[in-house]
Design a protein around this motif. Sequence first.
Motif, PDB file in Angstrom:
ATOM      1  N   ASN A  54      40.130  80.465  39.521  1.00 58.46           N
ATOM      2  CA  ASN A  54      39.825  79.135  38.996  1.00 58.46           C
ATOM      3  C   ASN A  54      38.401  78.709  39.352  1.00 58.46           C
ATOM      4  OD1 ASN A  54      40.363  76.782  37.558  1.00 58.46           O
ATOM      5  ND2 ASN A  54      41.129  75.723  39.363  1.00 58.46           N
ATOM      6  N   GLY A  56      35.980  78.192  37.164  1.00 57.80           N
ATOM      7  CA  GLY A  56      35.352  77.386  36.123  1.00 57.80           C
ATOM      8  C   GLY A  56      34.789  76.078  36.670  1.00 57.80           C
ATOM      9  N   PRO A  57      35.594  75.317  37.440  1.00 55.36           N
ATOM     10  CA  PRO A  57      35.066  74.073  38.014  1.00 55.36           C
ATOM     11  C   PRO A  57      33.897  74.302  38.969  1.00 55.36           C
ATOM     12  CG  PRO A  57      37.465  74.030  38.016  1.00 55.36           C
ATOM     13  CD  PRO A  57      37.051  75.430  37.628  1.00 55.36           C
ATOM     14  N   SER A  60      30.815  75.002  36.840  1.00 53.95           N
ATOM     15  CA  SER A  60      30.361  73.805  36.124  1.00 53.95           C
ATOM     16  C   SER A  60      29.489  72.899  36.985  1.00 53.95           C
ATOM     17  CB  SER A  60      31.569  73.016  35.592  1.00 53.95           C
ATOM     18  OG  SER A  60      32.247  72.354  36.637  1.00 53.95           O
ATOM     19  N   ALA A  72      33.934  68.427  34.413  1.00 54.54           N
ATOM     20  CA  ALA A  72      35.358  68.783  34.352  1.00 54.54           C
ATOM     21  C   ALA A  72      35.682  69.476  33.030  1.00 54.54           C
ATOM     22  CB  ALA A  72      36.225  67.543  34.539  1.00 54.54           C
ATOM     23  N   ASP A  73      35.159  68.936  31.925  1.00 48.93           N
ATOM     24  CA  ASP A  73      35.382  69.552  30.615  1.00 48.93           C
ATOM     25  C   ASP A  73      34.772  70.951  30.560  1.00 48.93           C
ATOM     26  OD1 ASP A  73      36.712  67.282  29.771  1.00 48.93           O
ATOM     27  OD2 ASP A  73      35.015  66.515  28.585  1.00 48.93           O
ATOM     28  N   GLY A  75      34.146  72.962  33.123  1.00 48.23           N
ATOM     29  CA  GLY A  75      34.926  73.838  33.993  1.00 48.23           C
ATOM     30  C   GLY A  75      36.207  74.312  33.329  1.00 48.23           C
ATOM     31  N   GLU A  76      36.872  73.401  32.622  1.00 45.44           N
ATOM     32  CA  GLU A  76      38.096  73.763  31.904  1.00 45.44           C
ATOM     33  C   GLU A  76      37.795  74.771  30.797  1.00 45.44           C
ATOM     34  OE1 GLU A  76      41.202  71.547  28.950  1.00 45.44           O
ATOM     35  OE2 GLU A  76      40.553  70.428  30.712  1.00 45.44           O
ATOM     36  N   MET A  77      36.715  74.544  30.073  1.00 46.46           N
ATOM     37  CA  MET A  77      36.338  75.444  28.988  1.00 46.46           C
ATOM     38  C   MET A  77      35.972  76.833  29.528  1.00 46.46           C
ATOM     39  SD  MET A  77      33.489  74.915  25.977  1.00 46.46           S
ATOM     40  CE  MET A  77      33.973  73.215  25.863  1.00 46.46           C
ATOM     41  N   GLY A  79      37.072  78.203  32.285  1.00 48.23           N
ATOM     42  CA  GLY A  79      38.325  78.818  32.714  1.00 48.23           C
ATOM     43  C   GLY A  79      39.136  79.369  31.556  1.00 48.23           C
ATOM     44  N   ARG A  80      39.236  78.601  30.492  1.00 47.11           N
ATOM     45  CA  ARG A  80      40.004  79.024  29.311  1.00 47.11           C
ATOM     46  C   ARG A  80      39.391  80.270  28.684  1.00 47.11           C
ATOM     47  NH1 ARG A  80      40.268  74.317  27.062  1.00 47.11           N
ATOM     48  NH2 ARG A  80      38.461  74.533  25.715  1.00 47.11           N
TER      49      ARG A  80
END
Length: 114
Positions: A54, A56-57, A60, A72-73, A75-77, A79-80
């Motif tokens: 994890n 991504g965050p 970011s 946050a957005d 980091g989520e992207m 990770g996905r």
Amino acid sequence: MRRGVMAVALAVMAGGAAVTFGSASASALSVEPFPGGTEITFNSMESAVIANLNLGPVLSQAAIGWSPEGKADLGEMIGRHAQRAGGHPSGLLSLEVVGSITDPEEIWVHSYGQ
């Protein structure tokens, strides 16, 4: 590499375009400048590490001037897309950073895999 054991180092150095991402095996990370920005590409194994840990965050946070919601957005992207790229032997995760790597105007996240 021993199962369950992976050493991961991530360093984003403010004021420069130096990004290092390593694991117990050779890294295939590439950093390529383009007019107005930089593209950072992670191979399948590196993408899987980013997804599994994890990160991504964490990645970011390099967007220093961005709002907490923007980070946050992002980091989520990351990770996905890392999960998608890490699920394919030839997968790639690409971050296209427009502007300064430490204070980007935009970051485009792509994943490739077949």
